[in-house]
Enzyme design. Structure first.
Site, PDB file in Angstrom:
ATOM      1  N   THR A 352       0.815  -1.220   0.000  1.00 23.01           N
ATOM      2  CA  THR A 352       0.000   0.000   0.000  1.00 23.01           C
ATOM      3  C   THR A 352       0.847   1.268   0.000  1.00 23.01           C
ATOM      4  O   THR A 352       2.063   1.227   0.151  1.00 23.01           O
ATOM      5  CB  THR A 352      -0.951   0.002   1.213  1.00 23.01           C
ATOM      6  OG1 THR A 352      -0.202  -0.340   2.387  1.00 23.01           O
ATOM      7  CG2 THR A 352      -2.062  -1.015   1.033  1.00 23.01           C
ATOM      8  N   SER A 378       1.254   8.709   5.007  1.00 25.10           N
ATOM      9  CA  SER A 378       0.689   8.675   3.661  1.00 25.10           C
ATOM     10  C   SER A 378       1.832   8.948   2.699  1.00 25.10           C
ATOM     11  O   SER A 378       2.463  10.001   2.762  1.00 25.10           O
ATOM     12  CB  SER A 378      -0.397   9.746   3.495  1.00 25.10           C
ATOM     13  OG  SER A 378      -0.760   9.860   2.138  1.00 25.10           O
ATOM     14  N   ARG A 379       2.109   7.990   1.808  1.00 24.01           N
ATOM     15  CA  ARG A 379       3.256   8.163   0.910  1.00 24.01           C
ATOM     16  C   ARG A 379       2.924   9.104  -0.251  1.00 24.01           C
ATOM     17  O   ARG A 379       3.792   9.451  -1.032  1.00 24.01           O
ATOM     18  CB  ARG A 379       3.730   6.795   0.400  1.00 24.01           C
ATOM     19  CG  ARG A 379       4.264   5.945   1.537  1.00 24.01           C
ATOM     20  CD  ARG A 379       4.966   4.682   1.090  1.00 24.01           C
ATOM     21  NE  ARG A 379       5.323   3.893   2.270  1.00 24.01           N
ATOM     22  CZ  ARG A 379       4.674   2.821   2.692  1.00 24.01           C
ATOM     23  NH1 ARG A 379       3.634   2.376   2.016  1.00 24.01           N
ATOM     24  NH2 ARG A 379       5.049   2.183   3.777  1.00 24.01           N
ATOM     25  N   VAL A 380       1.658   9.489  -0.350  1.00 18.56           N
ATOM     26  CA  VAL A 380       1.287  10.510  -1.343  1.00 18.56           C
ATOM     27  C   VAL A 380       1.482  11.881  -0.716  1.00 18.56           C
ATOM     28  O   VAL A 380       1.877  12.839  -1.367  1.00 18.56           O
ATOM     29  CB  VAL A 380      -0.173  10.303  -1.809  1.00 18.56           C
ATOM     30  CG1 VAL A 380      -0.642  11.460  -2.675  1.00 18.56           C
ATOM     31  CG2 VAL A 380      -0.296   8.995  -2.570  1.00 18.56           C
TER      32      VAL A 380
END
Length: 519
Positions: A352, A378-380
């Site tokens: 994810t 959150s990698r975004v």
């Protein structure tokens, strides 16, 4: 009912035993939801087969019990195939004819499913009759490649202040919700679905909730809540309850992904919640052991990682050339005693684009949602935040993580210096601001205004214990007195100079009025 009968008659009419071993086979043995079939030498992996509904009875008798029983081929062996039975396995007997259907497992998709509760085969289970869907789609399909995708930069607002401020989710992202049983994982997902009602109808995502291995009473209660809140107008529920065969629990997430992909390919946005993938992994392990596949770590089959990766890779934000639609995935994983380093949790964490980790200790302290900001990510990141939220949220996550460290250190210290006490009080105030009960998601513009007040010192004069009550009054005040500013923030997605000036005036007036009332 009539359409099911017609379907069976059509299947039987096309029956051709003389076609040879490539097209028909015979059940050699059956047990535990698995059928061993002789013949079907040309069968393909994941192909559907139909068990002869007229075995040991006439067509008229068969039509009194009109649900066809299908199988799904999962093992291709030297002397036959093994298939999982998608239905009542007690009706399958040794010697029964089995026919290839020459198609991969497909389910109905389309707008007619919106507002309905269906099983993983797309059949309605809400008592409202057939769905009327005419289009079908393979339950598994290849994920889109990098060239067909666009960057994730449009926010999916959850209505949960702590998530939207610190762990933003973008449309097309895969954000894992992970934590022990009873820590509020489903609550975040359901609040996100309910909050989409505050989005403009043109950009509102279609929400698909997949219940895997849940109690039927829990799913029924959840559907009733969505109906009461008006969220079923844009939602679909796929259910494979704990009483369903392992095969249906294994297929349910793929059915949800297929339904979501249909809307994504039409240029629309879709959100799919998998609740939860731990139970799908257990169902897949059960099936694999019965299919005599070699067990690996914790008795899971060797391809358990591939099971979840090929499912979650289907979430995407498509490029403009492909229509610009998106499919956002919120998988849920249940941990045991907070062990995020176990096999299935680490697999899904690595697949994810970030995780929201809910901690039992924080939940027991009364923090809602019980997010551990230290290991939630959150990698975004801020690419999926509006300018307004970027401006107000700023360093909240870092400050809260530092506060947690200070709080732990404080237990060993009896006297604190003024600066440390001030930082701890600020952290407690922010924790209270981010506290939010279940079922009360906030519109994005209200979240931005409340966090603006907290980060700009407007609530510093209140003790941490008072902040919760003050925030409720502030929400009511802003909705009543600052409607114009909130609309401006909602439309522009940022807090412009003029809006900020007006917002500060309203906040000053609120603080003065509140102090006067308290005095």
């Amino acid at each position: 009912m009539q359409s099911i009968i017609e379907r069976i008659e059509k299947e039987i009419a096309s029956w051709a035993p003389e076609a040879g071993a490539e097209e028909t086979g015979v059940v050699r043995a059956t047990g535990d939801g698995i059928a061993e079939i002789d013949g079907l030498s040309k069968a393909a992996m994941s192909e559907m087969v139909l068990f002869d509904p007229t075995f040991d009875r006439t067509l008229a008798e068969a039509l009194k019990d009109p649900l066809p029983i299908y199988g799904l081929v999962l093992n291709l062996e030297e002397d036959g195939v093994r298939a999982v039975i998608l239905g009542d396995a007690s009706k399958i007997h040794e010697g029964m004819l089995v026919r290839r259907l020459n198609r991969l497992l497909s389910i109905p998709v389309g707008d007619s499913l919106v507002g309905r509760v269906v099983n993983p085969l797309g059949e309605a289970v809400d008592g409202k009759g057939p769905t009327g869907a005419t289009q079908t789609r393979p339950i598994e399909s290849e994920a889109y490649g990098v060239i067909d995708r666009a960057s994730v930069n449009v926010p999916l607002h959850t209505g949960v202040k702590a998530v939207d401020a610190m762990i933003p989710i973008g449309r097309g992202q895969r954000e894992l919700i992970i934590g022990d049983r009873g820590t509020g994982k489903t609550s975040i997902a359901i609040d996100t679905i309910i909050n989409q009602k505050s989005e403009p109808a043109a950009t509102r995502p279609i929400c698909i909730y997949v219940a895997i291995g849940q109690k039927e009473s829990k799913t029924a209660k959840l559907v009733a809540e969505l109906e009461e809140r008006g969220a079923m107008d844009y939602s679909i529920v796929v259910t494979a309850p704990a009483s369903a065969p392992a095969a249906l629990q294994f297929l349910a997430p793929f059915a949800g992904a297929a339904i979501g992909e249909h809307f994504m390919e039409q240029g629309k946005d879709a959100l799919v919640v998998y609740d939860d993938l731990s139970k799908q992994a257990v169902a897949y392990r059960q099936m694999s052991l019965l299919l005599r596949r070699p067990p690996g770590r914790e008795a899971y089959p060797g391809d358990i990682f591939y099971l979840h990766s090929r499912l979650l890779e289907r979430a995407a934000k498509l490029s403009k050339e492909k229509g610009g639609g998106s499919l956002t995935a919120l998988p849920i994983i249940e941990t045991q005693e907070g062990d995020v380093s176990a096999y299935i949790p680490t697999n899904v964490i690595s697949i994810t684009d970030g995780q929201i980790y809910l901690e039992a200790n924080l939940f027991n302290k009364g923090q809602r949602p019980a997010i551990n900001v230290g290991i939630s990510v959150s990698r975004v990141g801020s690419a999926a935040q509006t300018k307004a939220m970027k401006k107000v949220a700023g360093k909240i996550k870092l400050e809260l993580a530092q506060f947690r460290e200070l709080e732990a250190f404080m237990q060993f210290s009896s006297d604190l210096d003024a600066e440390t006490k001030k930082r701890i009080d600020a952290g407690r105030r922010m924790t209270e601001i981010l506290n939010q009960g279940r079922g009360v998601p906030l519109p994005f513009e209200m979240e931005a205004a409340i966090i603006f007040a907290a980060t700009n010192g407007y609530l510093d004069s209140f003790s941490p214990e008072e902040v919760g009550a003050v925030e409720k009054k502030l929400q009511d005040y802003l909705a009543r007195e600052a409607g114009g500013v909130l609309i401006a923030i909602k439309e522009s997605k940022e807090i412009r100079e003029e809006s900020e000036k007006t917002l500060r005036e309203k906040l000053d007036a609120f603080i003065a009025r509140y102090a006067k009332l308290q005095g």
